[in-house]
Write an enzyme that holds these catalytic residues in place. Sequence first.
Site, PDB file in Angstrom:
ATOM      1  N   THR A  27      50.646  34.263  96.511  1.00  0.00           N
ATOM      2  CA  THR A  27      49.708  34.296  95.397  1.00  0.00           C
ATOM      3  C   THR A  27      48.292  34.129  95.924  1.00  0.00           C
ATOM      4  O   THR A  27      48.091  33.709  97.063  1.00  0.00           O
ATOM      5  CB  THR A  27      50.040  33.208  94.346  1.00  0.00           C
ATOM      6  OG1 THR A  27      49.417  33.548  93.106  1.00  0.00           O
ATOM      7  CG2 THR A  27      49.596  31.816  94.777  1.00  0.00           C
ATOM      8  N   CYS A  39      42.774  28.115  89.793  1.00  0.00           N
ATOM      9  CA  CYS A  39      44.161  27.769  89.484  1.00  0.00           C
ATOM     10  C   CYS A  39      44.772  26.965  90.634  1.00  0.00           C
ATOM     11  O   CYS A  39      44.245  26.933  91.740  1.00  0.00           O
ATOM     12  CB  CYS A  39      44.994  29.033  89.273  1.00  0.00           C
ATOM     13  SG  CYS A  39      44.602  29.958  87.789  1.00  0.00           S
ATOM     14  N   HIS A  62      51.914  29.046  89.343  1.00  0.00           N
ATOM     15  CA  HIS A  62      50.488  29.381  89.445  1.00  0.00           C
ATOM     16  C   HIS A  62      49.925  29.155  88.047  1.00  0.00           C
ATOM     17  O   HIS A  62      50.252  29.898  87.124  1.00  0.00           O
ATOM     18  CB  HIS A  62      50.356  30.846  89.865  1.00  0.00           C
ATOM     19  CG  HIS A  62      48.930  31.321  90.004  1.00  0.00           C
ATOM     20  ND1 HIS A  62      48.565  32.294  90.895  1.00  0.00           N
ATOM     21  CD2 HIS A  62      47.787  30.982  89.351  1.00  0.00           C
ATOM     22  CE1 HIS A  62      47.256  32.536  90.791  1.00  0.00           C
ATOM     23  NE2 HIS A  62      46.768  31.743  89.852  1.00  0.00           N
TER      24      HIS A  62
END
Length: 202
Positions: free
Chosen positions: A42, A47, A64
Site C-alpha cells: 500500500t 492514513c 489502511h
Amino acid sequence: MNPALEEQLATNVYYDRTFDCEAAKILPGEYYFTRKEMLIVTVLGSCVSACIRDRVSGVGGMNHFMLPDSGNDAGSPLSASMRYGAYAMEVLINELLKAGARRENLEAKVFGGGNVLRGFTTINVGERNAQFVRSFLQTENIRIVAEDLNDVHPRKVYYFPRTGKVLVKKLKQLNNYTLVKREQDYASRLKTSEVSGDVDLF
C-alpha cells in the site's frame, strides 16, 4: 455503518515481478489477509496501516484507514472518529482469528500518519491516526514490534505476512497528486457519513 465506509477486502491481486510472488494492493478503507506466501502493498500519506500477524502460524494481514476529522471530539475515547478506527482494526483482527490466528500470538508493525494533507480543523490528521493505532494495539495487548509513523513524507509499504518482513520506501518526491487526491476523497467520504450508534465494537 455506512456502506461507503465499511472496510473492503482488497480485490486488486496481481503477480509482482520484482518480488516474484502474488501480491495484493490495498487502498484507503481496504484490508487484506492471507495464509499464503505473498505480499501486501500500500501507499500511505496521512492514513495508517497496521500489519498484524500470528508469529507462529504466519497468517497475517494489513489494513489502511484514516480517522475522520471530527471537530472537537478528538479527545473523547468514544468519539465517532475513534469508532471508525476501532472498526477498521477489529475487522482485520477478527478475520485473522477466523483464519486460524491465535490472539496471544499476534504482533503488529504500524506505518503511516505522515503530515501530507492540509485543511483539517483538528490537530494534524496523520498524528491523530498514529496516536490512535498505538493506543488501540496497547489496549488490545498486541505488541508493536516495529513502527514508522509521522514525518512529512508519504511511504510505500511492502508486507510479507508469512515472515513478518516489511520494506518501507519513503516517497520524497511525489510527482503526481494521486495519493493526496485519493486520501482527500476518502476523508471527504468519512466526513459526510454518520457512524451507526448501535454497533458494539468490543
